[in-house]
Design an enzyme around this catalytic site. Structure first.
Site, short mmCIF file in Angstrom:
data_model
loop_
_atom_site.label_atom_id
_atom_site.label_comp_id
_atom_site.label_asym_id
_atom_site.label_seq_id
_atom_site.Cartn_x
_atom_site.Cartn_y
_atom_site.Cartn_z
N TYR A 83 22.40 -90.84 166.60
CA TYR A 83 23.85 -90.99 166.41
C TYR A 83 24.37 -92.11 167.30
O TYR A 83 25.14 -92.98 166.86
CB TYR A 83 24.55 -89.66 166.75
CG TYR A 83 26.07 -89.69 166.65
CD1 TYR A 83 26.71 -89.49 165.44
CD2 TYR A 83 26.86 -89.90 167.78
CE1 TYR A 83 28.10 -89.49 165.34
CE2 TYR A 83 28.25 -89.91 167.70
CZ TYR A 83 28.87 -89.70 166.48
OH TYR A 83 30.25 -89.72 166.40
N SER A 130 32.73 -94.47 168.73
CA SER A 130 32.63 -93.22 169.49
C SER A 130 32.40 -93.60 170.95
O SER A 130 32.06 -94.76 171.23
CB SER A 130 31.43 -92.42 168.96
OG SER A 130 30.94 -91.52 169.91
P1 NDP Z 1 34.18 -84.46 159.82
O1 NDP Z 1 32.82 -83.87 159.64
O2 NDP Z 1 35.33 -83.54 160.09
O3 NDP Z 1 34.52 -85.35 158.52
C1 NDP Z 1 33.57 -86.28 158.03
C2 NDP Z 1 34.12 -87.00 156.81
O4 NDP Z 1 33.12 -87.94 156.35
C3 NDP Z 1 34.45 -86.06 155.65
O5 NDP Z 1 35.62 -86.50 155.03
C4 NDP Z 1 33.24 -86.26 154.72
O6 NDP Z 1 33.61 -86.12 153.36
C5 NDP Z 1 32.91 -87.73 154.95
N1 NDP Z 1 31.53 -88.05 154.58
C6 NDP Z 1 30.40 -87.65 155.23
N2 NDP Z 1 29.33 -88.13 154.56
C7 NDP Z 1 29.79 -88.84 153.49
C8 NDP Z 1 29.16 -89.56 152.43
N3 NDP Z 1 27.82 -89.70 152.33
N4 NDP Z 1 29.95 -90.16 151.52
C9 NDP Z 1 31.29 -90.04 151.58
N5 NDP Z 1 31.94 -89.37 152.55
C10 NDP Z 1 31.19 -88.78 153.51
O7 NDP Z 1 34.04 -85.58 160.97
P2 NDP Z 1 35.10 -86.10 162.08
O8 NDP Z 1 36.45 -86.16 161.49
O9 NDP Z 1 34.88 -85.37 163.33
O10 NDP Z 1 34.52 -87.58 162.31
C11 NDP Z 1 35.04 -88.70 161.62
C12 NDP Z 1 34.50 -89.97 162.27
O11 NDP Z 1 34.88 -89.98 163.66
C13 NDP Z 1 32.97 -90.08 162.25
O12 NDP Z 1 32.60 -91.42 162.07
C14 NDP Z 1 32.57 -89.60 163.64
O13 NDP Z 1 31.33 -90.12 164.06
C15 NDP Z 1 33.72 -90.16 164.45
N6 NDP Z 1 33.91 -89.49 165.75
C16 NDP Z 1 34.26 -88.18 165.83
C17 NDP Z 1 34.48 -87.59 167.06
C18 NDP Z 1 34.91 -86.18 167.23
O14 NDP Z 1 35.08 -85.76 168.38
N7 NDP Z 1 35.12 -85.42 166.17
C19 NDP Z 1 34.29 -88.36 168.30
C20 NDP Z 1 33.94 -89.73 168.10
C21 NDP Z 1 33.76 -90.26 166.86
P3 NDP Z 1 33.06 -84.92 152.39
O15 NDP Z 1 34.29 -84.15 152.02
O16 NDP Z 1 32.48 -85.66 151.25
O17 NDP Z 1 32.05 -84.12 153.16
#
Ligand code: NDP
Length: 255
Positions: free
Chosen positions: A159, A146
């Site tokens: 975070y 990030s």
């Molecule tokens: P979302 O909340 O849209 O999606 C998160 C995903 O992680 C879901 O598929 C969720 O699956 C899964 N997940 C969360 N916890 C668990 C767990 N304990 N076990 C298995 N799966 C899990 O997030 P984003 O798409 O926005 O973010 C994705 C990545 O990108 C993250 O690492 C985030 O920090 C990073 N990021 C995002 C940014 C943004 O602007 N959006 C910017 C910079 C980095 P489930 O269906 O099980 O909930």
């Protein structure tokens, strides 16, 4: 030159691909020839995602559920994946969560959840998947960072600690795995509209701040992460290792 980026015959696991960035990354890898395994915790949601990506790309798409914070679940799931479908050539450690609070008020449980989901997950899944990669002498691991891998921000200190940790985990994994023919890099997105950032997108003042703070003048679109991911997952990046690549419209380049 086009062949440099071809992923035909490669199999990729993308954690947290039930929605948001992970889902887009899975679709992008599938579009570039990889067979993909989508992942999350809800089998029903994943079945829908699996069918959608297969229909849109024609790729072979499988789905698996496990909690990325649970070592036993991780090991058992990867055992099953390798037994049923063969080696995992590309791992994208993407699953992550966000929690926000003023630092003095941050709950310890929230700290533990953030560390487990954003950082321990990459250790657990990376550790298990890298064993097969070491045996084969090849593999690509992409950890999702990030802009907080490098920059702090109010209300999200834990975070930022996890994403800073991702940058250093990436370098450490590179040190161990590079000599074994494996490349480990981090892809660090700027601000992208997803479920994780919904509260920010809905906040007019914050949205304006993102646009003004980003040289590109806007939020990122998740499909704009695919090019860098395909590069890091393909032969095009075979001599690129331990790097954190920011895809952020220039945000981390300016103050
Ligand atoms: P979302 O909340 O849209 O999606 C998160 C995903 O992680 C879901 O598929 C969720 O699956 C899964 N997940 C969360 N916890 C668990 C767990 N304990 N076990 C298995 N799966 C899990 O997030 P984003 O798409 O926005 O973010 C994705 C990545 O990108 C993250 O690492 C985030 O920090 C990073 N990021 C995002 C940014 C943004 O602007 N959006 C910017 C910079 C980095 P489930 O269906 O099980 O909930």
């Amino acid at each position: 030159m086009a062949n440099l980026f071809d992923l035909t015959g490669r199999r990729a696991l993308i954690t947290g691909s039930s929605r948001g960035i992970g889902r887009e990354l899975a679709r992008g890898l599938a579009q570039h020839g990889a067979s993909v395994v989508v992942h999350g915790r809800d089998a029903g949601t994943l079945d829908h995602v699996r069918k959608d990506i297969a229909a849109r790309t024609g790729a072979d798409v499988a789905a698996i559920t496990f909690d990325v914070t649970d070592a036993d679940q991780v090991d058992a799931a990867i055992d099953r994946l390798e037994r049923d479908g063969g080696p995992i050539d590309i791992l994208v450690n993407n699953a992550g969560i966000q929690r926000r609070a003023f630092f003095p008020d941050f709950e310890l449980d929230d700290w533990h959840d953030l560390v487990a989901t954003n950082l321990t997950s990459a250790f657990l899944v990376g550790r298990r998947v890298s064993r097969g990669m070491v045996e084969r002498g090849a593999g690509k691991i992409i950890n999702i960072g990030s802009v907080q891998s490098q920059l702090g921000r109010a209300n999200i200190a834990p975070y930022a600690a996890t994403k800073g940790g991702i940058a250093m985990l990436t370098k450490g994994m590179c040190a161990d795995l590079g000599p074994r023919g494996i490349q480990v890099n981090a892809l660090a997105p700027g601000y992208f509209a997803t479920e994780l950032t919904r509260a920010l997108v809905d906040d007019v003042d914050f949205s304006r701040w993102v646009s003004e703070r980003t040289p590109a003048g806007r939020w990122g679109r998740t499909e704009e992460l695919v090019g860098t991911l395909v590069y890091l997952a393909s032969g095009a990046s075979d001599f690129v290792n331990g790097q954190v690549i920011y895809v952020d419209g220039g945000m981390t380049a300016v103050v």
